[in-house]
Design a protein around this motif. Structure first.
Motif, PDB file in Angstrom:
ATOM      1  N   PRO A 180      -9.302  46.876   1.164  1.00  0.00           N
ATOM      2  CA  PRO A 180      -9.164  45.603   1.860  1.00  0.00           C
ATOM      3  C   PRO A 180      -8.173  45.783   3.029  1.00  0.00           C
ATOM      4  O   PRO A 180      -7.117  46.375   2.854  1.00  0.00           O
ATOM      5  CB  PRO A 180      -8.569  44.663   0.802  1.00  0.00           C
ATOM      6  CG  PRO A 180      -8.577  45.428  -0.480  1.00  0.00           C
ATOM      7  CD  PRO A 180      -8.652  46.873  -0.141  1.00  0.00           C
ATOM      8  N   PHE A 219       0.734  38.552  -1.316  1.00  0.00           N
ATOM      9  CA  PHE A 219       0.057  39.596  -0.567  1.00  0.00           C
ATOM     10  C   PHE A 219       1.059  40.680  -0.211  1.00  0.00           C
ATOM     11  O   PHE A 219       2.214  40.386   0.079  1.00  0.00           O
ATOM     12  CB  PHE A 219      -0.520  39.048   0.734  1.00  0.00           C
ATOM     13  CG  PHE A 219      -1.622  38.056   0.534  1.00  0.00           C
ATOM     14  CD1 PHE A 219      -2.928  38.473   0.358  1.00  0.00           C
ATOM     15  CD2 PHE A 219      -1.353  36.705   0.525  1.00  0.00           C
ATOM     16  CE1 PHE A 219      -3.949  37.564   0.181  1.00  0.00           C
ATOM     17  CE2 PHE A 219      -2.367  35.780   0.344  1.00  0.00           C
ATOM     18  CZ  PHE A 219      -3.672  36.211   0.167  1.00  0.00           C
ATOM     19  N   ASN A 235       0.632  46.974   4.280  1.00  0.00           N
ATOM     20  CA  ASN A 235       1.243  48.240   4.676  1.00  0.00           C
ATOM     21  C   ASN A 235       1.452  48.233   6.188  1.00  0.00           C
ATOM     22  O   ASN A 235       0.560  48.580   6.951  1.00  0.00           O
ATOM     23  CB  ASN A 235       0.336  49.393   4.244  1.00  0.00           C
ATOM     24  CG  ASN A 235       0.865  50.755   4.657  1.00  0.00           C
ATOM     25  OD1 ASN A 235       1.860  50.846   5.379  1.00  0.00           O
ATOM     26  ND2 ASN A 235       0.209  51.803   4.211  1.00  0.00           N
ATOM     27  N   VAL A 273      -6.537  43.733   6.708  1.00  0.00           N
ATOM     28  CA  VAL A 273      -6.487  42.518   7.511  1.00  0.00           C
ATOM     29  C   VAL A 273      -6.179  42.906   8.955  1.00  0.00           C
ATOM     30  O   VAL A 273      -5.459  43.867   9.215  1.00  0.00           O
ATOM     31  CB  VAL A 273      -5.451  41.481   6.994  1.00  0.00           C
ATOM     32  CG1 VAL A 273      -5.801  41.018   5.590  1.00  0.00           C
ATOM     33  CG2 VAL A 273      -4.048  42.011   7.042  1.00  0.00           C
ATOM     34  N   VAL A 331      -3.649  47.883   5.734  1.00  0.00           N
ATOM     35  CA  VAL A 331      -4.154  47.883   4.365  1.00  0.00           C
ATOM     36  C   VAL A 331      -3.433  46.779   3.596  1.00  0.00           C
ATOM     37  O   VAL A 331      -2.222  46.619   3.719  1.00  0.00           O
ATOM     38  CB  VAL A 331      -3.905  49.256   3.691  1.00  0.00           C
ATOM     39  CG1 VAL A 331      -4.375  49.245   2.235  1.00  0.00           C
ATOM     40  CG2 VAL A 331      -4.622  50.346   4.472  1.00  0.00           C
ATOM     41  N   ALA A 332      -4.201  45.982   2.861  1.00  0.00           N
ATOM     42  CA  ALA A 332      -3.625  44.813   2.203  1.00  0.00           C
ATOM     43  C   ALA A 332      -4.001  44.776   0.733  1.00  0.00           C
ATOM     44  O   ALA A 332      -5.056  45.262   0.329  1.00  0.00           O
ATOM     45  CB  ALA A 332      -4.116  43.548   2.894  1.00  0.00           C
ATOM     46  N   ARG A 333      -3.116  44.210  -0.038  1.00  0.00           N
ATOM     47  CA  ARG A 333      -3.388  44.018  -1.462  1.00  0.00           C
ATOM     48  C   ARG A 333      -2.987  42.610  -1.852  1.00  0.00           C
ATOM     49  O   ARG A 333      -2.070  42.047  -1.281  1.00  0.00           O
ATOM     50  CB  ARG A 333      -2.604  45.028  -2.298  1.00  0.00           C
ATOM     51  CG  ARG A 333      -3.242  46.396  -2.279  1.00  0.00           C
ATOM     52  CD  ARG A 333      -2.541  47.320  -3.211  1.00  0.00           C
ATOM     53  NE  ARG A 333      -1.265  47.770  -2.668  1.00  0.00           N
ATOM     54  CZ  ARG A 333      -0.268  48.194  -3.427  1.00  0.00           C
ATOM     55  NH1 ARG A 333      -0.373  48.188  -4.730  1.00  0.00           N
ATOM     56  NH2 ARG A 333       0.841  48.617  -2.875  1.00  0.00           N
ATOM     57  N   PHE A 334      -3.690  42.065  -2.817  1.00  0.00           N
ATOM     58  CA  PHE A 334      -3.360  40.744  -3.313  1.00  0.00           C
ATOM     59  C   PHE A 334      -3.014  40.868  -4.790  1.00  0.00           C
ATOM     60  O   PHE A 334      -3.745  41.495  -5.546  1.00  0.00           O
ATOM     61  CB  PHE A 334      -4.533  39.785  -3.124  1.00  0.00           C
ATOM     62  CG  PHE A 334      -4.287  38.425  -3.715  1.00  0.00           C
ATOM     63  CD1 PHE A 334      -3.285  37.610  -3.208  1.00  0.00           C
ATOM     64  CD2 PHE A 334      -5.043  37.971  -4.787  1.00  0.00           C
ATOM     65  CE1 PHE A 334      -3.046  36.357  -3.759  1.00  0.00           C
ATOM     66  CE2 PHE A 334      -4.812  36.717  -5.336  1.00  0.00           C
ATOM     67  CZ  PHE A 334      -3.809  35.904  -4.822  1.00  0.00           C
TER      68      PHE A 334
END
Lengths: 163, 96
Positions: free
Chosen positions: A76, A117, A120, A78, A107-110
């Motif tokens: 994922p 959220f 990086n 954004v 790079v994103a994490r939830f």
């Protein structure tokens, strides 16, 4: 940008690819322009050199980089334009030199437990639309975090760094 | 994975160098030992701008983060939150 097409027969130039962006295998049609080669693999994912950018106006600013070689690898990301981080875009452009057609993603994490959220900011992913290539660069020594917690502002539709 | 520590060490070429001496890797990369002070070795590196030069531990952190993000199964929740259809506090409590 129309990365995915509505239901119906695939357009002649569309590519059908498999993605696991929602946890299960799903077929989507993408335009050839959504294909990006990574001559240098992303750190930690050494077997993937070809990715497809999935997502459109409806999913923005969330997109996915789906590896074509490793179905389980779906990152994922954004778009950096949705990050309310002062000076970030400028820093990335400076590190890039001249790349007029580049789109910058992080790079994103939830984390559903914490409802937070993490992005990086240290190592953004750059997609060069003209060349059809991608790479992950490192903004070393500029104070950007590898794991920056951010808050989603649904009204402004951007990510804000909590004070 | 092929890039973890033990495998790297098996294939590692080990050379001894003194201060002021160097190593060439191919015809484009030059690494010099600039100074040695106890546990610290200062290295000078000349390489094409296209070569990414990173401290090993930084590369490793980024690799771990990429792997964690690529393997996350929370993309559905992620997309929901961005669409604004996230469960409210009350719904979350009712659910849990």
């Amino acid at each position: 940008m129309a990365a995915t097409s509505p239901a119906g027969p695939a357009p002649a130039e569309g590519l059908v690819i498999a993605t696991v962006r929602f946890g299960t295998v799903e077929q989507v049609v993408v335009a050839p322009s959504a294909l990006f080669s990574f001559p240098e693999a992303l750190p930690g994912l050494p077997d993937s050199h070809r990715y497809v950018l999935i997502g459109d106006q409806n999913s923005a600013p969330l997109f996915w980089l789906q590896s074509l070689e490793d179905q389980a690898a779906c990152l994922p990301v954004v778009e950096s334009a949705s990050l309310a981080v002062a000076g970030y875009a400028e820093q990335v452009s400076q590190s890039l030199g001249a790349a007029p057609d580049a789109r910058v993603f992080v790079v994103a994490r939830f984390d559903p437990e914490a409802n937070s959220f993490v992005v990086n900011l240290l190592a953004p992913v750059i997609l060069d639309r003209r060349a059809g290539t991608g790479k992950q660069i490192v903004l070393d020594g500029q104070g950007y975090a590898l794991r920056q917690e951010v808050r989603w502002d649904a009204t402004a539709r951007n990510f804000v760094v909590p004070c | 994975m092929g890039r973890d520590g033990p495998e790297l060490r098996r294939a590692m070429l080990v050379l001894s160098r003194k201060t002021g001496q160097g190593i060439r890797i191919g015809d484009a990369i030059r690494i010099m030992v600039v100074a040695v002070d106890g546990q610290f070795v200062r290295l000078g590196i000349e390489a094409p701008a296209s070569s990414k030069i990173l401290r090993e531990e930084l590369w490793h952190s980024i690799a771990q983060d990429n792997q964690a993000a690529a393997g996350a199964v929370s993309a559905t929740a992620f997309a929901q939150v961005l669409r604004g259809s996230a469960p409210t506090e009350a719904e979350r409590e009712a659910e849990g």
